[in-house]
Design a protein around this motif. Structure first.
Motif, short mmCIF file in Angstrom:
data_model
loop_
_atom_site.label_atom_id
_atom_site.label_comp_id
_atom_site.label_asym_id
_atom_site.label_seq_id
_atom_site.Cartn_x
_atom_site.Cartn_y
_atom_site.Cartn_z
N ILE A 176 55.79 65.17 136.75
CA ILE A 176 56.09 66.71 136.57
C ILE A 176 56.10 66.76 135.07
O ILE A 176 57.56 65.85 134.96
N VAL A 177 55.91 67.80 134.74
CA VAL A 177 56.30 68.27 133.38
C VAL A 177 56.61 69.90 133.43
O VAL A 177 56.67 70.46 134.38
N GLN A 178 57.59 70.28 132.10
CA GLN A 178 58.39 72.06 132.04
C GLN A 178 57.17 72.08 131.16
O GLN A 178 57.95 71.27 130.02
N HIS A 179 56.68 73.14 130.30
CA HIS A 179 56.39 73.87 129.51
C HIS A 179 57.70 74.63 129.17
O HIS A 179 58.61 75.32 129.04
N LYS A 180 57.92 73.80 127.37
CA LYS A 180 59.16 74.06 126.78
C LYS A 180 59.46 75.43 125.93
O LYS A 180 60.27 75.70 126.53
N LYS A 181 58.48 76.37 125.89
CA LYS A 181 58.60 77.27 125.71
C LYS A 181 58.50 78.72 126.43
O LYS A 181 58.48 79.39 126.59
N PHE A 182 56.75 78.44 127.56
CA PHE A 182 57.18 79.16 128.42
C PHE A 182 57.77 78.95 130.13
O PHE A 182 57.08 79.42 131.00
N ASP A 183 58.45 77.77 130.08
CA ASP A 183 59.26 77.61 130.77
C ASP A 183 58.62 77.90 132.30
O ASP A 183 59.15 77.86 133.58
N TYR A 184 57.19 77.55 132.47
CA TYR A 184 56.42 76.71 133.70
C TYR A 184 56.21 75.50 133.80
O TYR A 184 56.56 74.53 133.06
N ARG A 185 56.03 75.37 135.43
CA ARG A 185 56.41 74.08 135.86
C ARG A 185 54.88 74.12 136.33
O ARG A 185 53.93 74.45 136.60
N GLY A 186 54.94 72.22 136.32
CA GLY A 186 53.72 72.08 136.87
C GLY A 186 53.20 70.13 136.66
O GLY A 186 54.27 69.54 136.39
N VAL A 187 51.44 69.76 136.92
CA VAL A 187 51.78 68.14 137.48
C VAL A 187 50.59 67.99 136.28
O VAL A 187 49.65 69.18 136.19
N ILE A 188 51.19 67.21 135.79
CA ILE A 188 49.59 66.63 134.77
C ILE A 188 48.64 65.77 135.38
O ILE A 188 48.46 65.10 136.60
N ILE A 189 47.10 66.25 135.67
CA ILE A 189 46.31 65.97 136.30
C ILE A 189 45.02 65.15 135.44
O ILE A 189 44.20 64.12 135.97
N GLU A 190 44.66 65.18 134.50
CA GLU A 190 44.20 64.25 133.45
C GLU A 190 44.67 64.21 132.27
O GLU A 190 45.23 65.11 130.93
N SER A 191 44.84 63.38 131.27
CA SER A 191 45.26 63.13 129.54
C SER A 191 44.16 62.84 128.53
O SER A 191 42.92 62.32 129.03
N ASP A 192 44.41 63.74 127.51
CA ASP A 192 42.74 62.90 126.87
C ASP A 192 44.09 62.28 125.47
O ASP A 192 44.98 62.87 125.48
N ALA A 193 43.72 61.83 124.68
CA ALA A 193 44.58 61.49 123.54
C ALA A 193 44.81 61.84 122.12
O ALA A 193 45.50 61.95 121.57
#
Length: 93
Positions: free
Chosen positions: A1-18
């Protein structure tokens, strides 16, 4: 679970790209702060919304409130919430 530093929304990562995997057109029109393309980027389901975002790693930080994410697609990716993370329904890349 993450938070965007600039736009202050919360979310959950579902996929990553290197590294950045979008189009140059999208990058130029949406990624206005020009985050590095050679570092990781993530697809994130946005809490309390119906959309997802594609975010450079430098804009994210861990979110530690212990509150679950509310998103209609959550069940496609995760089985259970464990207070600080979700159990994946399928392997994430």
């Amino acid at each position: 679970i993450v938070q965007h530093k600039k736009f202050d929304y919360r979310g959950v990562i579902i996929e990553s790209d290197a590294s950045f995997a979008g189009t140059e057109e999208w990058y130029l029109s949406v990624a206005l702060s020009r985050p590095p393309k050679a570092l990781p980027w993530y697809r994130v389901l946005v809490d309390g919304a119906t959309h997802e975002t594609y975010v450079a790693e430098r804009h994210l930080q861990l979110e530690t409130s212990g509150k679950p994410i509310e998103h209609p697609l959550l069940g496609l990716f995760f089985d259970e919430f464990h207070g600080d993370h979700y159990a994946c329904r399928r392997p994430l890349n």
